[in-house]
Scaffold this motif. Structure first.
Motif, PDB file in Angstrom:
ATOM      1  N   PRO A 126       0.891  -1.291   0.066  1.00  0.00           N
ATOM      2  CA  PRO A 126       0.019   0.005   0.046  1.00  0.00           C
ATOM      3  C   PRO A 126       1.135   1.124   0.049  1.00  0.00           C
ATOM      4  CG  PRO A 126      -0.774  -1.832   1.744  1.00  0.00           C
ATOM      5  CD  PRO A 126       0.453  -2.122   0.996  1.00  0.00           C
ATOM      6  N   THR A 135      -3.143   3.089  -2.345  1.00  0.00           N
ATOM      7  CA  THR A 135      -3.476   2.068  -3.309  1.00  0.00           C
ATOM      8  C   THR A 135      -2.424   1.027  -3.287  1.00  0.00           C
ATOM      9  OG1 THR A 135      -2.225   3.607  -5.284  1.00  0.00           O
ATOM     10  CG2 THR A 135      -4.444   3.765  -5.233  1.00  0.00           C
ATOM     11  N   CYS A 142      -7.368   1.316  -1.531  1.00  0.00           N
ATOM     12  CA  CYS A 142      -7.650   0.649  -0.229  1.00  0.00           C
ATOM     13  C   CYS A 142      -8.866   1.140   0.337  1.00  0.00           C
ATOM     14  CB  CYS A 142      -6.247   1.020   0.730  1.00  0.00           C
ATOM     15  SG  CYS A 142      -4.807   0.270   0.047  1.00  0.00           S
ATOM     16  N   CYS A 147      -4.762  -1.382   4.003  1.00  0.00           N
ATOM     17  CA  CYS A 147      -5.582  -2.267   2.997  1.00  0.00           C
ATOM     18  C   CYS A 147      -5.871  -3.543   3.437  1.00  0.00           C
ATOM     19  CB  CYS A 147      -4.612  -2.507   1.710  1.00  0.00           C
ATOM     20  SG  CYS A 147      -4.542  -1.149   0.454  1.00  0.00           S
TER      21      CYS A 147
END
Length: 170
Positions: A126, A135, A142, A147
């Motif tokens: 992440p 992300t 996320c 995440c």
């Protein structure tokens, strides 16, 4: 008559406790489906309080692909609704958008996943994307801290990143 009075009071109290969220854009279009290509059904002015009945994914607006279905029956890009979180705040909508013929794409195939992966950057852990949203993999946004919703172990390999991308796509 008592039953009708009780039903009316129950409905009134339920609707008075519905959570509403303010619109943050100056004029925000509410569309017939979850995307910018759908027709505009109405517009909201900045500060208008909207109630969200469900959320779904659609066209990305400034890096956010969540769309909120309002109590008016149309969809607003979540980017323009101040929910206080970067993620879903209510249940997901059944069946998606405004198409009368249902969903066109039932499930993306491997070639489709590979095509999307070709254009997305890959990150194994992440990490904030260019606009600061966390992300991982090939553009997975996320939904929880670190995440936590991702079922694959970090660091992701490109193969597990493609599996995650396939999970995210219809």
């Amino acid at each position: 008559m008592k039953l009708l009075t009780i039903a009316v009071l129950a409905l009134a109290s339920a609707t008075s406790f519905a959570k509403t969220y303010p619109i943050t854009g100056n004029t925000v279009n509410c569309r017939s489906g979850p995307g910018t290509s759908y027709s505009t059904k109405k517009s909201y002015k900045k500060g208008t309080q909207v109630s969200i009945s469900c959320q779904t994914s659609g066209t990305s607006v400034s890096g956010n692909n969540i769309w909120d279905k309002t109590s008016d029956g149309c969809y607003v890009a979540d980017y323009y609704v101040k929910t206080g979180v970067n993620g879903y705040v209510t249940k997901k909508c059944d069946g998606g958008g405004g198409s009368s013929s249902g969903s066109y794409c039932k499930k993306i195939n491997t070639a489709g996943v590979n095509l999307v992966a070709q254009w997305e950057g890959f990150v194994s852990r992440p990490k904030p994307d260019p606009i600061g949203l966390p992300t991982v993999g090939y553009g997975h946004l996320c939904q929880k801290k670190n995440c936590a919703e991702v079922k694959y172990k970090f660091p992701l390999t490109k193969a597990t990143g493609k599996k995650l991308l396939g999970d995210d796509l219809p």
